[in-house]
Design a protein around this motif. Structure first.
Motif, PDB file in Angstrom:
ATOM      1  N   LEU A 194      -5.386  17.828   0.978  1.00 20.42           N
ATOM      2  CA  LEU A 194      -5.080  17.780  -0.450  1.00 20.42           C
ATOM      3  C   LEU A 194      -5.525  19.060  -1.148  1.00 20.42           C
ATOM      4  CD1 LEU A 194      -6.675  14.264  -1.150  1.00 20.42           C
ATOM      5  CD2 LEU A 194      -4.364  14.720  -0.346  1.00 20.42           C
ATOM      6  N   GLN A 195      -4.803  19.421  -2.195  1.00 26.97           N
ATOM      7  CA  GLN A 195      -5.226  20.483  -3.105  1.00 26.97           C
ATOM      8  C   GLN A 195      -5.736  19.780  -4.351  1.00 26.97           C
ATOM      9  OE1 GLN A 195      -2.256  23.460  -3.685  1.00 26.97           O
ATOM     10  NE2 GLN A 195      -3.401  24.531  -5.252  1.00 26.97           N
ATOM     11  N   LEU A 196      -7.056  19.889  -4.630  1.00 32.83           N
ATOM     12  CA  LEU A 196      -7.742  19.086  -5.643  1.00 32.83           C
ATOM     13  C   LEU A 196      -8.055  19.876  -6.907  1.00 32.83           C
ATOM     14  CD1 LEU A 196     -10.377  17.841  -3.083  1.00 32.83           C
ATOM     15  CD2 LEU A 196      -8.519  16.422  -3.937  1.00 32.83           C
ATOM     16  N   THR A 197      -7.980  19.197  -8.053  1.00 36.72           N
ATOM     17  CA  THR A 197      -8.504  19.723  -9.313  1.00 36.72           C
ATOM     18  C   THR A 197      -9.433  18.662  -9.889  1.00 36.72           C
ATOM     19  OG1 THR A 197      -6.503  21.015  -9.737  1.00 36.72           O
ATOM     20  CG2 THR A 197      -7.963  20.608 -11.612  1.00 36.72           C
ATOM     21  N   ASN A 250     -11.436  23.689  -8.677  1.00 36.59           N
ATOM     22  CA  ASN A 250     -10.312  23.579  -7.745  1.00 36.59           C
ATOM     23  C   ASN A 250     -10.821  23.731  -6.320  1.00 36.59           C
ATOM     24  OD1 ASN A 250      -8.080  23.476  -9.729  1.00 36.59           O
ATOM     25  ND2 ASN A 250      -8.871  25.480 -10.275  1.00 36.59           N
ATOM     26  N   GLU A 299      -2.678  11.690 -10.127  1.00 33.79           N
ATOM     27  CA  GLU A 299      -3.955  11.539 -10.831  1.00 33.79           C
ATOM     28  C   GLU A 299      -4.678  10.291 -10.371  1.00 33.79           C
ATOM     29  OE1 GLU A 299      -3.172  11.776 -15.009  1.00 33.79           O
ATOM     30  OE2 GLU A 299      -2.532  13.867 -14.893  1.00 33.79           O
ATOM     31  N   ILE A 332      -9.466  13.133 -11.596  1.00 35.51           N
ATOM     32  CA  ILE A 332      -9.125  14.110 -10.556  1.00 35.51           C
ATOM     33  C   ILE A 332      -7.604  14.124 -10.424  1.00 35.51           C
ATOM     34  CG2 ILE A 332      -9.329  12.402  -8.696  1.00 35.51           C
ATOM     35  CD1 ILE A 332     -10.252  14.666  -6.868  1.00 35.51           C
ATOM     36  N   SER A 333      -7.058  15.291 -10.165  1.00 44.20           N
ATOM     37  CA  SER A 333      -5.630  15.390  -9.857  1.00 44.20           C
ATOM     38  C   SER A 333      -5.494  16.154  -8.550  1.00 44.20           C
ATOM     39  CB  SER A 333      -4.870  16.081 -10.986  1.00 44.20           C
ATOM     40  OG  SER A 333      -5.398  17.353 -11.252  1.00 44.20           O
ATOM     41  N   PHE A 334      -4.422  15.883  -7.816  1.00 42.11           N
ATOM     42  CA  PHE A 334      -4.265  16.529  -6.512  1.00 42.11           C
ATOM     43  C   PHE A 334      -2.803  16.562  -6.100  1.00 42.11           C
ATOM     44  CE2 PHE A 334      -5.272  12.070  -5.861  1.00 42.11           C
ATOM     45  CZ  PHE A 334      -4.290  11.644  -4.984  1.00 42.11           C
ATOM     46  N   VAL A 357       2.024  16.288  -8.818  1.00 47.28           N
ATOM     47  CA  VAL A 357       0.603  16.128  -9.123  1.00 47.28           C
ATOM     48  C   VAL A 357       0.297  14.647  -9.309  1.00 47.28           C
ATOM     49  CG1 VAL A 357      -1.247  16.670 -10.747  1.00 47.28           C
ATOM     50  CG2 VAL A 357       0.472  18.408 -10.186  1.00 47.28           C
ATOM     51  N   MET A 399      -9.634  22.843  -1.890  1.00 47.00           N
ATOM     52  CA  MET A 399      -8.843  22.194  -0.853  1.00 47.00           C
ATOM     53  C   MET A 399      -9.733  21.150  -0.191  1.00 47.00           C
ATOM     54  SD  MET A 399      -5.871  23.617  -0.794  1.00 47.00           S
ATOM     55  CE  MET A 399      -5.046  25.127  -1.293  1.00 47.00           C
TER      56      MET A 399
END
Length: 197
Positions: free
Chosen positions: A145-148, A157, A120, A101-103, A118, A159
């Motif tokens: 957080l804004q998550l990927t 993606n 990880e 996950i990245s955020f 970003v 929030m």
């Protein structure tokens, strides 16, 4: 004043922006982006939704972009066209996984961790409404957080906001904030695939 919110377009589900309220009156908000985005990515007259979460409740107001102004169009005034609504969030079962996950942290009690950088980590478990991951920063409940989520084929993606910090195990639990429909569908397919394995 100063509250961090998400502004999303009612017409374009792919357009949303973390913002901060800089002024408020009976029927209007004045907002500025909290990320490094240049300019306010909405048009005057565009329908928008302003939302934030607090204590397991999602608060939403619909409105219209009234004016965009300031240096590099960094400020917008929104006219509220509908009464705010509050939705109590429910917890959902979690599936144990180990995926990346990245955020980006766009609001936090510890101001020094807010950044466009970003970060990880690795997911520990995930469900339809949220996930948990390994904690490496001093998170607090309410941080946003804004998550990927790096699921196979196509990332999801979303929030999210921190709802629990387990300092003894270095784990952070995050609740999703109003994911877009297409992101929800991809996440649901992934969760169904995991349960069938």
């Amino acid at each position: 004043m100063g509250r961090r919110v998400i502004v999303s377009s009612l017409a374009n589900s792919g357009k949303e922006l973390p913002s901060k309220i800089t002024k408020i009156s009976a029927r209007e908000f004045q907002l500025q982006p909290t990320s490094s985005t240049r300019g306010f990515p909405f048009q005057e007259g565009e329908g928008i939704r302003v939302s934030f979460t607090e204590n397991w409740v999602l608060y939403c107001w619909d409105g219209i972009v009234d004016k965009i102004y300031g240096q590099e169009n960094q400020t917008a005034t929104l006219y509220l066209s509908a009464v705010g609504a509050a939705v109590h969030r429910r917890r959902s079962p979690r599936t144990k996984v180990s995926i990346p996950i990245s955020f980006i942290i766009f609001d936090a009690a510890e101001m020094e961790i807010i950044s466009d950088q970003v970060i990880e980590s690795t997911i520990i478990d995930i469900g339809f409404n949220g996930l948990s991951f390994k904690r490496e920063l001093p998170f607090n409940v309410g941080d946003q957080l804004q998550l990927t989520i790096q699921i196979p084929n196509q990332p999801v993606n979303a929030m999210g906001w921190v709802v629990r910090c387990d300092q003894s195990k270095d784990i952070v639990a995050v609740e999703f904030l109003q994911p877009r429909e297409e992101e929800q569908k991809r996440l649901m397919r992934f969760l169904v695939d995991q349960q069938e394995k």
